[in-house]
Write a protein that holds these residues in place. Structure first.
Motif, PDB file in Angstrom:
ATOM      1  N   LEU A 172     -10.120  35.399 -30.123  1.00 44.60           N
ATOM      2  CA  LEU A 172      -8.168  36.123 -29.595  1.00 44.60           C
ATOM      3  C   LEU A 172      -8.638  37.136 -28.852  1.00 44.60           C
ATOM      4  O   LEU A 172      -8.973  37.875 -28.988  1.00 44.60           O
ATOM      5  CB  LEU A 172      -7.380  36.269 -30.477  1.00 44.60           C
ATOM      6  N   MET A 173      -7.364  37.185 -27.696  1.00 46.20           N
ATOM      7  CA  MET A 173      -7.569  38.482 -27.144  1.00 46.20           C
ATOM      8  C   MET A 173      -7.139  39.633 -27.347  1.00 46.20           C
ATOM      9  O   MET A 173      -7.476  41.178 -27.030  1.00 46.20           O
ATOM     10  CB  MET A 173      -7.334  37.321 -26.008  1.00 46.20           C
ATOM     11  N   GLU A 174      -5.554  39.261 -28.220  1.00 45.38           N
ATOM     12  CA  GLU A 174      -5.547  40.931 -28.784  1.00 45.38           C
ATOM     13  C   GLU A 174      -6.551  41.134 -29.476  1.00 45.38           C
ATOM     14  O   GLU A 174      -5.638  42.371 -30.079  1.00 45.38           O
ATOM     15  CB  GLU A 174      -4.396  40.405 -29.680  1.00 45.38           C
ATOM     16  N   TYR A 175      -7.499  40.900 -30.159  1.00 41.88           N
ATOM     17  CA  TYR A 175      -7.594  41.773 -31.250  1.00 41.88           C
ATOM     18  C   TYR A 175      -9.613  41.668 -30.709  1.00 41.88           C
ATOM     19  O   TYR A 175     -10.683  41.099 -30.078  1.00 41.88           O
ATOM     20  CB  TYR A 175      -8.323  41.017 -32.535  1.00 41.88           C
ATOM     21  N   GLY A 176     -10.035  43.251 -30.980  1.00 40.43           N
ATOM     22  CA  GLY A 176     -11.179  43.196 -30.877  1.00 40.43           C
ATOM     23  C   GLY A 176     -10.884  43.160 -29.079  1.00 40.43           C
ATOM     24  O   GLY A 176     -10.347  43.972 -28.428  1.00 40.43           O
ATOM     25  N   THR A 177     -12.125  43.379 -28.595  1.00 41.53           N
ATOM     26  CA  THR A 177     -12.238  43.182 -26.437  1.00 41.53           C
ATOM     27  C   THR A 177     -12.184  41.408 -26.271  1.00 41.53           C
ATOM     28  O   THR A 177     -11.940  41.199 -25.273  1.00 41.53           O
ATOM     29  CB  THR A 177     -13.947  43.606 -26.800  1.00 41.53           C
ATOM     30  N   GLY A 178     -11.741  41.091 -27.375  1.00 43.51           N
ATOM     31  CA  GLY A 178     -11.189  39.718 -26.439  1.00 43.51           C
ATOM     32  C   GLY A 178     -12.489  38.663 -26.715  1.00 43.51           C
ATOM     33  O   GLY A 178     -13.319  37.168 -25.901  1.00 43.51           O
ATOM     34  N   ALA A 179     -13.738  39.044 -26.802  1.00 47.69           N
ATOM     35  CA  ALA A 179     -14.550  38.989 -26.819  1.00 47.69           C
ATOM     36  C   ALA A 179     -15.712  39.040 -28.322  1.00 47.69           C
ATOM     37  O   ALA A 179     -15.837  39.861 -28.750  1.00 47.69           O
ATOM     38  CB  ALA A 179     -15.692  39.243 -25.503  1.00 47.69           C
ATOM     39  N   ILE A 180     -16.684  37.502 -28.610  1.00 44.28           N
ATOM     40  CA  ILE A 180     -17.611  37.562 -30.298  1.00 44.28           C
ATOM     41  C   ILE A 180     -19.315  37.579 -29.929  1.00 44.28           C
ATOM     42  O   ILE A 180     -19.446  36.557 -28.553  1.00 44.28           O
ATOM     43  CB  ILE A 180     -16.696  37.251 -30.985  1.00 44.28           C
ATOM     44  N   MET A 181     -19.890  38.034 -30.603  1.00 42.32           N
ATOM     45  CA  MET A 181     -20.531  37.588 -30.366  1.00 42.32           C
ATOM     46  C   MET A 181     -21.494  36.364 -31.663  1.00 42.32           C
ATOM     47  O   MET A 181     -20.200  36.501 -32.731  1.00 42.32           O
ATOM     48  CB  MET A 181     -21.650  38.620 -31.159  1.00 42.32           C
ATOM     49  N   ALA A 182     -21.454  35.908 -31.417  1.00 40.54           N
ATOM     50  CA  ALA A 182     -21.470  34.113 -32.574  1.00 40.54           C
ATOM     51  C   ALA A 182     -23.024  34.058 -33.308  1.00 40.54           C
ATOM     52  O   ALA A 182     -23.939  34.000 -32.451  1.00 40.54           O
ATOM     53  CB  ALA A 182     -21.234  33.101 -31.601  1.00 40.54           C
ATOM     54  N   VAL A 183     -22.366  34.255 -35.039  1.00 36.73           N
ATOM     55  CA  VAL A 183     -23.408  34.330 -35.643  1.00 36.73           C
ATOM     56  C   VAL A 183     -23.124  32.968 -36.326  1.00 36.73           C
ATOM     57  O   VAL A 183     -23.211  33.263 -37.424  1.00 36.73           O
ATOM     58  CB  VAL A 183     -23.576  35.393 -36.142  1.00 36.73           C
ATOM     59  N   PRO A 184     -23.322  32.482 -36.012  1.00 30.40           N
ATOM     60  CA  PRO A 184     -23.064  30.631 -36.873  1.00 30.40           C
ATOM     61  C   PRO A 184     -23.907  30.284 -38.249  1.00 30.40           C
ATOM     62  O   PRO A 184     -23.364  29.851 -38.871  1.00 30.40           O
ATOM     63  CB  PRO A 184     -23.850  29.303 -35.989  1.00 30.40           C
ATOM     64  N   GLY A 185     -25.363  31.168 -38.494  1.00 30.35           N
ATOM     65  CA  GLY A 185     -25.966  31.504 -39.353  1.00 30.35           C
ATOM     66  C   GLY A 185     -24.823  32.143 -40.614  1.00 30.35           C
ATOM     67  O   GLY A 185     -25.489  31.351 -41.896  1.00 30.35           O
ATOM     68  N   HIS A 186     -24.053  32.672 -40.633  1.00 26.53           N
ATOM     69  CA  HIS A 186     -23.615  33.938 -41.470  1.00 26.53           C
ATOM     70  C   HIS A 186     -21.736  34.158 -41.154  1.00 26.53           C
ATOM     71  O   HIS A 186     -21.231  34.778 -41.690  1.00 26.53           O
ATOM     72  CB  HIS A 186     -24.613  34.811 -41.370  1.00 26.53           C
ATOM     73  N   ASP A 187     -21.189  33.141 -40.653  1.00 24.28           N
ATOM     74  CA  ASP A 187     -20.181  32.969 -39.677  1.00 24.28           C
ATOM     75  C   ASP A 187     -19.899  31.430 -39.957  1.00 24.28           C
ATOM     76  O   ASP A 187     -19.712  31.064 -38.492  1.00 24.28           O
ATOM     77  CB  ASP A 187     -19.278  33.612 -38.884  1.00 24.28           C
ATOM     78  N   SER A 188     -18.563  31.191 -40.878  1.00 22.46           N
ATOM     79  CA  SER A 188     -17.766  29.678 -40.741  1.00 22.46           C
ATOM     80  C   SER A 188     -17.306  29.292 -39.645  1.00 22.46           C
ATOM     81  O   SER A 188     -17.644  28.129 -39.236  1.00 22.46           O
ATOM     82  CB  SER A 188     -16.885  29.895 -42.501  1.00 22.46           C
ATOM     83  N   ARG A 189     -17.066  29.961 -38.523  1.00 21.25           N
ATOM     84  CA  ARG A 189     -16.187  29.864 -37.731  1.00 21.25           C
ATOM     85  C   ARG A 189     -16.937  29.094 -36.553  1.00 21.25           C
ATOM     86  O   ARG A 189     -17.273  28.415 -36.074  1.00 21.25           O
ATOM     87  CB  ARG A 189     -15.158  30.926 -37.847  1.00 21.25           C
TER      88      ARG A 189
END
Length: 829
Positions: free
Chosen positions: A335-352
């Motif tokens: 989502l652009m509205e939250y944080g910086t609109g960009a994420i680092m993706a950690v599939p090992g420890h985040d279900s999404r």
RNA sequence: GCCGGAGUGGCGGAACUGGCAUACGCGAUCGACUCAAAAUCGAUUGCCCUUGCGGGCUUGUGGGUUCGAAUCCCACCUCCGGCACCA
């Protein structure tokens, strides 16, 4: 009094209260002010005047009035005002449909509310009445806007808003129902437009911290606000894309999982997206994806079981902790509205992230050992959201992840690759509405000077009369050309007025201050008056306002305090939220045809019955189902009290009851004092009005049971007279008319001028008690025993009981439990 | 999914600090008053067994602590409210 004639009684007392202005209180220093008394500000949320009052109003004001009366009779100077939240959409929509000016319909409605509040006998200080749609009020709403503007707390910027293509207008969020325009059913789209905002996010931390200053608020309301503000601590970490020479900061609450980042995702609205893909093979696919997402409603996008979608960008960023290049994607789960609109993706420890990785065949890396030793280090059991020792994380391996957390952030910070950060879910408050029926925003636009606030001495900026209330792509006010065209207060050149009006939540964010000095036409309020009365000691209203109204009002109070206008940080020290009344188990609505009109019941049974019934239905903070049989039950009770009063008035003489009385007189006096004690405690213990009323019912029932014996002696007569007057006194906060009438007939005095009764301790205790005798914890007998009897005596009495003996026969008593004054438990084997 | 609240008679609900479960109200049954009805007054009303006396069971479910649990602890089930792809 022969029969119970509520109409007659209610009219009589309402006339007294109106004529004598019984419930008016003066500000300190004014004639009539009683500064020897402690103050109490009792306030119910002001109504939105639309049509007629409904049962929700009845309950709110019945509850608040009971509290106000209770406090008055405990020696407080109670301020209990009333007003109307009279700007807003329903009146405007009605105007669009019927052509009737919003002012006309609104004022008709206010008249109806005012009349009914008087008919309900609510103890209101009418000298402080206000309505937010009047220039005398919104002048000060505008003044507050200017104060906030001067401090940089009100600002104008571009923001995405809901837009209806058919009506060519911006819609308020409340006008968007299931992603469609409330009026024409067209699917709404998002557009970016210039809007006014209040900088509430600047107060996020204080709004959280100051929950500590509150005396008593329902826990769930605080939790809801806390969730709404949504503070989370973490770190901002920079991922660099060398190919386009851009830094992409991300916000994360889990810097401990940085080594597990295997890809990187941007929101579809991310401003750098264009630059990343322009002229690359991914360009077309990305653009198509972004457009598709843009056409979807927020509801579709946020749907629970939605499958992850996204498109690779063909670019990569560098993970700052290990220098690894990880691929970039665009996906709508970011989502652009939250944080910086960009994420680092950690599939090992985040279900999404895991879901996305599965779908796109991306690597999944474990960096925290699982609790299951079998799969502690391999990929089984991922994603894993728990804690444990770190693996695959270079120098941090073996450390517990929670310990490594701060170290990693500090390590990144030393190299300028990251820093601790806090994020909030809370957004700034969008206050401009492209609507007619609201307070005009007091600024003008000048070619030369830009945005210029209207000078204070030119307030109010009055709402002009217009013909057509339908929005045409801009505020209907834009059609009032004579009004819009003005001159710049600064340079005198031709200028144009702001045509947007303010969100009505702005009006209701400060009304509790205006009551304190409602007639003041030189200031919004006098600081001394506010210092005297604030904060609101007891606020009462529906839980539906748990977040928006209550948080906006808290924000205003803090901002006004910072501006030196107030001396308190929190407006409402104690909050009580009433539950909703249903009918046939369902929320009342016109379409279901299950609405209850308070007016009909007041007409048929009287206001006292209607008020007492809504307080008797159940604990007031919970909801309840309205039944006509229940109303009749309460009406029966009040009729019984009324008839008892008539009989007692004829058959007994006025006089003090004798506390040393015996027999039935003693029994009824004891019951009256028990009722005094019980009602007082239940009142204070969270407004348990249902049990307060049931205690008075018990008192009246006992009076009926004993009265015929008591009439025979003067001592008995005094007792029954006292009991009846006491019942009237205790029921007065709920049924003020009947309470006043009965009390006056039996004592010749006005009940509201009497202090709340105090229970005589000597009548609360009795010489004998009912001793409960158990064998192995089971009730076997009840024995009347002297209250002061020692343990041995009680045991002897217990063993002598024939009923008990039967269960002791042939068994051995292995243990004897004695609770003096209460119970004996014999444990046998 | 996360957070919060609640499960007690035919119904709304009561029970303070672990000590009489079901106060009060509704509904129902019976009686008095009445030519009759309404209103009113009175009695009964958790469930099961019993002609009766009396006995057994019962606070969402299962377990635990205790002389004693609606109340405290553990596990589970159901319902209501809020938030929800918030990194």
């Amino acid at each position: 009094m022969a029969g119970y004639e509520p109409k007659e009684i209610e009219r009589k007392w309402q006339a007294v209260w109106a004529e004598e202005k019984t419930w008016e209180v003066a500000n300190p220093g004014q004639p009539g002010s009683d500064e020897s008394k402690p103050k109490a500000y009792v306030l119910e949320m002001l109504p939105y005047p639309s049509g007629e009052p409904h049962v929700g109003h009845l309950k709110c004001y019945a509850v608040g009035d009971a509290i106000a009366h209770f406090r008055r009779r405990h020696g407080f100077e109670v301020i209990h005002p009333m007003g109307y939240d009279s700007f807003g959409l329903p009146a405007e929509n009605n105007a669009i449909k019927t052509g009737e000016a919003p002012r006309v319909a609104t004022e008709r409605s206010i008249e109806s509310f005012r009349r009914q509040f008087r008919e309900w006998g609510i103890s209101i200080d009418w000298s402080r009445e206000l309505a937010t749609h009047t220039p005398e009020y919104y002048r000060w709403t505008q003044w507050i806007f200017l104060q906030l503007f001067e401090r940089g707390l009100a600002y104008r910027t571009e923001a995405p808003v809901q837009w209806c293509p058919k009506d060519a207008t911006v819609l308020a969020n409340e006008q968007v129902v299931d992603g469609r325009c409330e009026r024409c059913g067209t699917e709404v789209i998002q557009r970016s437009l210039e809007q006014w905002f209040f900088r509430i996010t600047e107060y996020a931390d204080r709004l959280l911290e100051d929950f500590e200053l509150l005396e008593s608020w329902p826990e769930h309301v605080i939790t809801m606000q806390r969730n709404w503000i949504g503070r989370s601590e973490g770190a901002e970490v920079v991922f660099r894309c060398e190919e386009v020479d851009l830094d992409f900061p991300v916000f994360t609450t889990r810097p401990d999982t940085l080594f597990g980042a295997t890809f990187f995702v941007l929101a579809p609205e991310h401003p750098e997206l264009e630059r990343l893909v322009a002229g690359t093979p991914a360009e077309e696919q990305v653009r198509e994806y972004v457009n598709r997402v843009g056409r979807e409603s927020a509801e579709e996008r946020g749907a629970e079981d939605r499958e992850k979608t996204g498109v690779p960008l063909g670019r990569s960023v560098v993970n700052p902790v290990n220098g690894e290049e990880i691929p970039m994607f665009v996906a709508d789960y970011v989502l652009m509205e939250y944080g910086t609109g960009a994420i680092m993706a950690v599939p090992g420890h985040d279900s999404r992230d895991y879901e996305f990785a599965q779908k796109f065949g991306l690597p999944v890396q474990r960096v925290i050992e699982g609790s299951d030793p079998e799969q502690a280090q391999d990929d089984e059991g991922l994603p894993f959201s728990g804690d444990g020792p770190m693996v695959g994380s270079s120098q941090f391996d073996g450390k517990h992840n929670r310990e490594a957390y701060d170290e990693i952030v500090a390590w990144l910070e030393a190299d300028g690759r990251g820093e601790p950060a806090v994020n909030y879910r809370l957004r700034d408050w969008l206050v401009s509405r492209q609507r007619y029926w609201g307070a005009p925003i007091p600024v003008v636009y000048c070619e030369e000077c830009g945005i210029v606030p209207v000078p204070e001495d030119q307030l109010p900026v009055e709402l002009p009369e217009i013909e057509d209330y339908a929005p045409q792509g801009k505020s209907p006010l834009a059609a009032a050309e004579d009004w819009v065209a003005t001159e710049c207060p600064r340079c005198g050149a031709a200028a144009r007025r702001e045509t947007d009006t303010m969100d009505t939540f702005v009006d209701s964010s400060w009304y509790f201050l205006r009551y304190l000095d409602a007639g003041n036409d030189g200031a919004a309020w006098d600081r001394a008056a506010a210092d005297h009365w604030m904060p609101v000691d007891q606020y009462i209203g529906g839980v539906e306002h748990a977040i928006l109204h209550l948080m906006y009002a808290r924000f205003f109070t803090k901002a006004l305090s910072d501006l030196g206008q107030l001396g308190v940080q929190e407006p409402f020290a104690n909050l009580f939220t009433q539950g909703m009344i249903t009918r046939d188990g369902a929320k009342m609505s016109k379409s279901k045809g299950n609405t209850v009109s308070p007016g009909d019941y007041v007409e048929r049974y009287g206001a006292d019955t209607a008020r007492t019934y809504v307080c008797f239905m159940g604990p007031p903070e919970r909801g309840g189902d309205w039944t006509d049989e229940g109303v009749e039950g309460v009406n029966r009770f009040l009729s019984r009290l009324s008839r008892l009063c008539g009989e007692v008035g004829e058959r007994t003489e006025a006089g003090e009851p004798d506390p040393a009385a015996e027999g039935a007189a003693r029994e009824l006096l004891a019951k009256a004092h028990w009722a005094i004690d019980k009602t007082t405690r239940d009142f204070q213990r969270g407004f348990q009005f249902n049990t307060v009323i049931s205690a008075v019912m018990e008192l009246v029932n006992d009076a009926y049971r004993l009265k015929d014996d008591l009439y025979a002696t003067p001592e008995g007569g005094a007792a029954v007279r006292f009991a009846t007057a006491t019942a009237a006194s205790l029921v007065f906060p709920f049924a003020p008319h009947l309470g006043s009438e009965v009390y006056e007939q039996l004592t010749g005095t006005r009940v509201w001028e009497q202090p709340w009764p105090e229970a005589d301790p000597s009548l609360l205790v009795s010489d004998t008690v009912t001793l409960v005798v158990q064998v192995n914890g089971k009730l076997r007998d009840r024995i009347e025993a002297p209250a002061e009897a020692p343990k041995e005596e009680l045991l002897r009495l217990a063993r002598e009981s024939a009923k008990v003996a039967k269960h002791l026969d042939g068994s051995e008593i292995v243990k004897e439990i004695v609770v003096p004054g209460k119970l004996v438990n014999l444990v046998v084997r």
